[in-house]
Design an enzyme around this catalytic site. Sequence first.
Site, mmCIF file in Angstrom:
data_model
loop_
_atom_site.group_PDB
_atom_site.id
_atom_site.type_symbol
_atom_site.label_atom_id
_atom_site.label_comp_id
_atom_site.label_asym_id
_atom_site.label_seq_id
_atom_site.Cartn_x
_atom_site.Cartn_y
_atom_site.Cartn_z
ATOM 1 N N TRP A 1 0.792 -1.350 -0.064
ATOM 2 C CA TRP A 1 -0.018 0.034 0.156
ATOM 3 C C TRP A 1 0.598 1.478 -0.058
ATOM 4 O O TRP A 1 0.461 2.248 -0.428
ATOM 5 C CB TRP A 1 -1.008 -0.062 1.202
ATOM 6 N N ASP A 2 2.254 1.298 0.231
ATOM 7 C CA ASP A 2 3.025 2.348 0.127
ATOM 8 C C ASP A 2 2.968 3.154 -1.070
ATOM 9 O O ASP A 2 3.036 4.084 -1.045
ATOM 10 C CB ASP A 2 4.481 1.556 0.367
ATOM 11 N N GLU B 1 0.635 -3.031 12.732
ATOM 12 C CA GLU B 1 0.981 -4.545 12.544
ATOM 13 C C GLU B 1 1.344 -5.440 13.867
ATOM 14 O O GLU B 1 1.673 -6.536 13.918
ATOM 15 C CB GLU B 1 1.905 -4.724 11.358
ATOM 16 N N LYS C 1 2.411 0.129 16.271
ATOM 17 C CA LYS C 1 3.593 0.378 15.263
ATOM 18 C C LYS C 1 3.659 1.591 14.545
ATOM 19 O O LYS C 1 4.639 2.208 14.323
ATOM 20 C CB LYS C 1 3.463 -1.022 14.458
ATOM 21 N N GLN C 2 2.614 2.222 13.857
ATOM 22 C CA GLN C 2 2.688 3.298 12.901
ATOM 23 C C GLN C 2 1.428 3.935 12.820
ATOM 24 O O GLN C 2 0.355 3.461 13.373
ATOM 25 C CB GLN C 2 2.998 2.677 11.672
#
Length: 947
Positions: A513-514, A652, A757-758
């Site tokens: 998806w980056d 994640e 995580k993000q």
Amino acid sequence: MTSTAAAEIREPTPGRSSGFVTTSALPELDHLFRLFVLTWDPRGASAQAPESTRAIGLVEALLERGARVAIVTEASLGALLPAVEASIAEEPRKRLYVAADGGAHMFGFDHRGRPVEIAPTADHEDVLSFMMGELARPFGIEPEDVLVVGEAFGPAGLADILEQQLALEAQMGPFAPSRDPTWGVVESGFDVAREHEIESLLTIANGYLGMRGSLAEGSSVSRPATFLAGAFEPSSDVSPVPELVIAPDWGRLRFTVEGEPFAVETTAMERHHRTLDLRRGLLLREGLGTGPGGHATRIRTAHLASLANRHLLLEAVEITPQNFSGMVVVDAVLSGDVKSGSGSSHWAGFAPRQGLVGPILVGETHGGLELALASHTTAADPGSLEMRCEREIGPVSAMERCTLHVRLGEPSVLHRVVGLFTSRDGTVPVQRVELLEREAAATSFGALLGEHVAAWQTRWRQSDVEIDGMPWIERALRFALYHLIATVQPHDPRCSIGARALSGEAYRGHVFWDTEIFMVPFYVHTWPEAARTLLLYRHLTLDGARRKAKKLGYEGALYAWESADTGDETTPEFVRSPIGEIVPILSGLEEHHISADVAYAIWAYAQSTGDERILREEGAEILVETARFWVSRGAVKADGKFHIDRVIGPDEYHESVDDNAFTNWMARQNLRYAVAIARGVGRAKAAALGVTPEEISRWEEIAARMYLGEDPRTGLLEQHKGFFDLAYVDVAAYSPRTVPIDVLLGRERTRSSQVVKQADVVQLLALLWDEFSPDARRKNFLYYEPRTAHGSSLSPGIHALVAARLGLLATATRYLEQTASIDLGNNMGNAAGGVHAAGLGSLWQAVAFGVAGLRTTPEDPETLIVEPTLLPGMRRVSLPMQLRGRSLRVHALPGAVEVHVVEGAAPIGLVVCGEAGARHTTRADPGRAYVARRKDDRYLAWEEIEP
Ligand code: BGC
């Protein structure tokens, strides 16, 4: 280095930034200076004298080549300005500074060429120290790169010095690095521990292929690799997955000076610099060293992957003996002796041969991809260089061995033209490559180089971002845009961009998806054609997505979490951890938001470009198939809501969770887009897609019933069901750290805590800004930000974007800096595996959408909302932006924002925030420019200004 015949190097004084070069007589300076400090009054009595006019012309020429020039004068700025305005154009004037009134005031010039006071000098006595602090250090200009020229010379002497500088640059030709450090990444010396990271940073690429910036002659640690975009072969990992094909090494050069190898580990190097010239897309190298036999040689090289003709690779080599005349042998090699990091050799065999122009290496991969590489090396000036080239053909390599008679102090220059074609190019590679070599042989090297540089210039005109006041962020952005431009193939929808672009083997070149969420927005607004091609990749791989959905028991299309050439899932099922453990990977099975991310990107692209065609055709199919997937993926439960269980969201660290907010909200958008498009494409297309009115109603109903995880009491979104009940961990207490937090805490503790995580909910805020109230945006950001560990490079840039929009200046600055140093500072410790392409894209988004505050709303895509938040230290942010067929140029300034509609067929709306939440709107016409001035923290109504 400087030849110090007439230059004096001052000893640095503690606490003072001296050490710069001052001239006391007409010098012979064999060095390209970056900052010129001239004590001079160009307005003085002799201003009209021919030598003054000549000096001013030369100052302008140096500014145009990226130098910075500071003029220290007794005159007042008011008196000086007309002279500057009359003689130096606006663009180069941006690098001119004037210390007027003898240094009491220091001015730079803005994008319109108007003077802006930089900061009053507290201590006029020491103008030079002040300049070093303001103009040299922040730009990374070393004292030895500063030339101070005193009044004593007069305009004629001054002009002579400047002319010499320009002549030196012309003589260096392609080997001359940019004088502007914000356009270059320089690596000096040689450090075994950093070499792999440097190879990633210095990658040259053109979307068709990418070559890591390895040393041409190799070293004990060098890991050269040329990746072919979109071409995959199996890896030899614990879970074998496709990996990017490593092409034969075409950039290899071996130098033998009087019988001794010239190489960074065996030659005593007095000087060794590698420079990635971002503006021209060139990798430059300069090594000055002495071998065991005492022969001192300077070798300069330039490598490039042409952006004008993507099959063309160029190298130039300059050899200058410093203390001898004699023999140098240059081997220009095409080598098939390459392996991937996983240990795979992708090549079934090679058939090296003599071509008509030079040697050719023909090869075939195990999967049947054919490749032909050809090389042709010539003397730049055959008249003056005694050189003989022989071809040697080995079992897996082909090379030219060129023997040169070099003369003391005289540069000998070689040019090498390499061509590369594969069977993916729809031709017989060996025939095509021979034709290319013949065409290239009939063209001058300078012309081939010029076409490449011109192609880069076009790209930079559409993309370059200027950040006045924060040169290192400006440079980081250029580095980011360089890699984003270099890694996309705008004409070939068979390839998309891997997580590490074409610069390293981490993630094996797989597409995440980056691309759609982090990189595509940059292309949408600077290179729409490239954005379109990237989205068409998702159409070409739609069957793979259908296969994956079916395999897991769902309908429609579920995109691969990691995708390669066919669109089938390529996420490894297991990986080996750094300590050798075999760790199962669930993202291929559970990270399903990817389907909605693709749908989002298609919709956003069409909104921002006005390209309705993609929506009616390929986009419609994707939106419909992904909507079908979501319908089959969840269920309406007892509460009447539609729930999606057992997923992994962007965070994640928490696997197999229910109702991840990001996934559910994005799935709802996906369904809404499908409804809109199915209703808009017309009956025939809808029928072709098998869409019935009942199916559309079902999508509508599910979108309306989607469980969204909002807590009405607090205004917070729960990241996933049960998140609020997990243990709080103070992430900041673990800083600074060199290992990811999940490694520190262990998998179990991480899973059972609120460590994120993000960006997950924060990512949602950034993507669906208009879905949230100002209060909800702020509350959610303030809640999730301290819980986020930024274990992914995708995270800090999005935090910078949202923090800037929320006006959290210190937080935005911190995250912007963190994003800017993911690769350049290797702050995640893994740049060796390639640059972090999504992080690079997020840096652009943080500046364009966050700092410059540019956005549109779903209701009115024809209106650009402009809400800049300049961060402390930023004096101006300027950027180009394409929006629905218009080319805009936006300048965010401390007291105003300007928008110039450079091109377009129709007016576009502009909006700024006025007093008490009011908005000022104007219809901005093509060819015209507008300003909204700031009063306190609000903008006044738009006014038209001179473009
Ligand atoms: C991140 C993903 C990302 C992937 C590739 C992972 O660490 O969690 O969001 O897509 O890296 O960059």
